[in-house]
Design a protein around this motif. Structure first.
Motif, PDB file in Angstrom:
ATOM      1  N   PHE A  89     -13.511  10.068   1.597  1.00  0.00           N
ATOM      2  CA  PHE A  89     -14.581   9.933   2.563  1.00  0.00           C
ATOM      3  C   PHE A  89     -15.760   9.127   2.043  1.00  0.00           C
ATOM      4  CE2 PHE A  89     -18.555  11.526   4.507  1.00  0.00           C
ATOM      5  CZ  PHE A  89     -18.365  10.975   5.762  1.00  0.00           C
ATOM      6  N   ARG A  90     -16.073   9.300   0.772  1.00  0.00           N
ATOM      7  CA  ARG A  90     -17.265   8.619   0.243  1.00  0.00           C
ATOM      8  C   ARG A  90     -17.218   7.110   0.482  1.00  0.00           C
ATOM      9  NH1 ARG A  90     -21.340  10.147  -3.304  1.00  0.00           N
ATOM     10  NH2 ARG A  90     -20.329  12.146  -3.599  1.00  0.00           N
ATOM     11  N   ASN A  91     -16.043   6.551   0.260  1.00  0.00           N
ATOM     12  CA  ASN A  91     -15.930   5.097   0.433  1.00  0.00           C
ATOM     13  C   ASN A  91     -15.996   4.695   1.891  1.00  0.00           C
ATOM     14  OD1 ASN A  91     -15.502   4.517  -2.363  1.00  0.00           O
ATOM     15  ND2 ASN A  91     -13.641   5.725  -2.057  1.00  0.00           N
ATOM     16  N   GLN A  92     -15.337   5.472   2.719  1.00  0.00           N
ATOM     17  CA  GLN A  92     -15.385   5.198   4.143  1.00  0.00           C
ATOM     18  C   GLN A  92     -16.833   5.279   4.622  1.00  0.00           C
ATOM     19  OE1 GLN A  92     -13.110   7.943   6.579  1.00  0.00           O
ATOM     20  NE2 GLN A  92     -14.085   7.171   8.431  1.00  0.00           N
ATOM     21  N   PHE A  93     -17.534   6.264   4.110  1.00  0.00           N
ATOM     22  CA  PHE A  93     -18.912   6.509   4.508  1.00  0.00           C
ATOM     23  C   PHE A  93     -19.822   5.346   4.084  1.00  0.00           C
ATOM     24  CE2 PHE A  93     -23.048   8.457   3.280  1.00  0.00           C
ATOM     25  CZ  PHE A  93     -23.462   8.878   4.531  1.00  0.00           C
ATOM     26  N   LEU A  94     -19.624   4.878   2.857  1.00  0.00           N
ATOM     27  CA  LEU A  94     -20.450   3.759   2.387  1.00  0.00           C
ATOM     28  C   LEU A  94     -20.196   2.518   3.235  1.00  0.00           C
ATOM     29  CD1 LEU A  94     -20.195   4.203  -1.495  1.00  0.00           C
ATOM     30  CD2 LEU A  94     -22.226   4.520  -0.072  1.00  0.00           C
ATOM     31  N   THR A  95     -18.939   2.319   3.607  1.00  0.00           N
ATOM     32  CA  THR A  95     -18.606   1.183   4.452  1.00  0.00           C
ATOM     33  C   THR A  95     -19.183   1.379   5.853  1.00  0.00           C
ATOM     34  OG1 THR A  95     -16.536   1.042   3.247  1.00  0.00           O
ATOM     35  CG2 THR A  95     -16.690  -0.270   5.244  1.00  0.00           C
TER      36      THR A  95
END
Ligand code: GTP
Length: 592
Positions: free
Chosen positions: A451-457
């Motif tokens: 999720f963290r990466n999806q969230f940053l994107t």
């Protein structure tokens, strides 16, 4: 007794706002160093990984002298994934320095730590740095800090924060732009006048809380904490108290902080921060108490690990053998060493001497370890992250839940809600702030994987997320969505290529166009985007591919001699990810 010879502060700063430069400058002017001695070493972020990812992983301590007063400066971690690190640092200090770039202003990433500091009623000092920048907007930035403090619920006293204007680079501090200054005197003065000196009983029976653990190959476990009451002496017998009970133990050597170093000392009185050796089995939250009249301090709770991964020796045919450390012995020693200081990490042995189960506080926690080991020269394989499930008394399957707090500008609300909905998050609260939304969710720990990466994107880097363990709840069922790390096929005229759905940042990856396996390399600085959905290749031979969502280029190095079949044979084991010093390669199932 008021220890006017001492101050304890924590520094809160966004990456690049000049923390290291400021602490270096304070050290230079503090009198600890001879005039011609340079502060060669960068003080705070010595870990290369911290520098690249822009996060501070371990809190580190420095002390500067100003006249007769010692100022202990503790660094704060940039995020909260690792089990209460922020709280543990903040319980050792009496005030915080919030360092803000004179042009950029306060950044959302520092909010979590700042909120914690304000909640603990610590006195803030605002340092606006880089005032020499031609584009400085000091006045506006001060207003922005005030808005942020109001938003974070600062009390009246905190809202009257002192402001110091600095150019860390030039080693100057002043209170107004008009003032003349050629040193940091104004900053020292504000610290001494505003941060309360510890008011402590140095003659009472000893009490000290174990706040942080460190480890050194020569001396073993290093215990760090603030002496709350009494005085601790070199070689003395103390009572070590934990939840289970108490026992006598003998203190080894004592150290206090002096500049960048730890300096050995004979005794340390209440109010000061001490590092000590000799207590090989002391743990975070234990009390070090007087031998005769021990009294326990309130412990510190450490979040449960919720995610585990198998770490194993790399036996696959793709093994690069680039590693310096490749045997199960190496792996074992390194992991056992890690859990000595990484307090919310657990390690279990398995039936195979080559494989270990490592559990931690989430993906970032584990991936920082993997990345650190990779840089140290370890070659290993890691499995897919799995959440740690339980059964309750009646046998119902339960899974760990996390309380997730998200701060985002309004415009990203839709994207975030949608992403989290699929991940079975439930919104528990939503508050509107100045230009921001704070959303609170309860989400299965599984839902946070990837999720963290999806969230940053999704938030273009404008969002801040933090999560804390929120207990176990009945299993919520399958989470649909993308398979992490799957190979994705792309059609492009004559060429079909397979990219890795979720390669690690700045590592190597495989691209498999047609019959051959290419090894790709993700290059680029400071990429936080490990979501490498590779776009269809533009040319016949794969080159110069771009990763969506980041500016990083994927460079391909000449094909290896594997055929596609050979590659697939090894890809159908959907558990394994190889980690080698030079590469991070992922092998996963091809999507149908
Ligand atoms: P990390 O170590 O990445 O966490 O950053 P940091 O906050 O420690 O910042 P650092 O001290 O590394 O400074 C970041 C950059 O800002 C460096 O290029 C510094 O030279 C520059 N810098 C620091 N202080 C000043 C200043 O007062 N004025 C100007 N113009 N630049 C500064």
């Amino acid at each position: 007794m008021l220890r006017n010879d001492l101050r304890n502060i924590a520094i809160i700063a966004h990456v690049d706002h000049g923390k290291t430069t400021l602490v270096d400058a304070m050290l230079k002017q503090s009198g600890i160093f001879r005039a011609n001695e340079h502060v060669e070493e960068r003080v705070m972020d010595s870990n290369a990984l911290e520098r690249e990812r822009g996060i501070t992983i371990l809190a580190k301590n420095t002390a500067v002298m100003h006249k007769d007063t010692k100022i202990n400066i503790l660094d704060t971690p940039g995020h909260a994934d690792f089990g209460g690190e922020v709280e543990r640092v903040l319980t050792m200090v009496d005030g915080v320095l919030l360092l803000v770039d004179a042009y950029e202003g306060p950044m959302p990433q520092t909010k979590y730590v700042l909120r914690k500091a304000l909640e603990q009623h610590l006195k803030p000092i605002v340092v606006i740095n880089k005032i020499d920048r031609p584009d400085q907007r000091v006045e506006e930035v001060i207003d922005e800090v005030l808005d942020l403090f109001i938003e974070l619920g600062a009390d009246d006293d905190q809202l009257e924060f002192p402001v110091v204007l600095t150019s860390a680079r030039n080693g100057i501090a002043k209170l107004t732009m008009e003032e003349e200054s050629d040193n940091l005197e104004a900053l020292f003065k504000v610290i001494l006048e505003n941060i309360p000196a510890p008011d402590v009983e140095v003659d009472a029976p000893l009490q000290m809380l174990v706040n942080t653990l460190d480890y050194d190959d020569y001396v073993g476990r290093i215990v760090v904490g603030r002496v709350i009451r009494g005085t601790i002496h070199n070689g003395e017998t103390i009572t070590l108290m934990d939840e289970e009970g108490e026992r006598k133990a003998k203190i080894g050597r004592l150290y206090t902080y002096e500049g960048l170093k730890r300096a050995e000392t004979q005794e340390v009185g209440a109010g000061d921060i001490v590092a000590l050796i000799g207590l090989a089995d002391a743990n975070i939250g234990d009390t070090i108490a007087d031998a005769e009249s021990p009294e326990k301090l309130k412990g510190i709770s450490i979040d449960e690990p919720t995610l585990s991964m198998v770490f194993s020796v790399n036996n696959s045919p793709f093994a690069g053998r680039e590693g310096e450390y490749v045997t199960s012995r190496h792996l074992r020693d390194r992991l056992f060493k890690e859990i000595k200081t990484n307090v919310s990490m657990r390690l279990e042995e398995t039936e195979s001497p080559d494989a270990f189960i490592v559990s931690g506080r989430g993906e970032l926690h584990l991936s920082v370890l993997i990345e650190t080991m990779r840089r140290e020269g370890y070659e290993l394989q890691v499995g897919k992250p799995k959440v740690i499930m339980h059964h309750d008394e009646t046998g119902t399957l339960q899974e760990p839940m996390e309380a997730l707090t998200i701060d985002v500008p309004q415009e990203f609300m839709g994207a975030v809600m949608e992403g989290l909905g699929l991940r079975k998050a439930e919104l528990t609260n939503m508050t509107e702030m100045a230009g921001y939304l704070r959303m609170e969710f309860v989400i299965p720990a599984r839902g946070l994987i990837g999720f963290r990466n999806q969230f940053l994107t999704d938030t273009k880097g404008n969002g801040v997320m933090n999560h804390v363990f929120a207990g176990y709840a009945d299993y919520k069922g399958e989470i649909p969505g993308r398979t992490r790390g799957s190979l994705v096929a792309f059609e492009n005229g004559e060429t079909t290529s397979y990219g890795i759905g979720n390669a690690q940042e700045r590592g190597n990856m495989f691209i498999i166009p047609g019959e051959q396996v290419y090894e790709g390399q993700i290059i680029g600085e400071n990429s936080r985007d490990d979501d490498m959905d590779v776009n269809p290749c533009k040319k016949k031979h794969v080159s110069n591919m771009r990763a969506s969502g980041s500016d990083d280029t994927i460079r391909l190095i000449p094909p290896k001699t594997f055929s596609l079949e050979q590659a697939l044979e090894h890809i159908n084991d959907d558990e394994l990810v190889e980690v080698t010093p030079k590469n991070i390669r992922m092998r996963k199932k091809i999507l149908d």
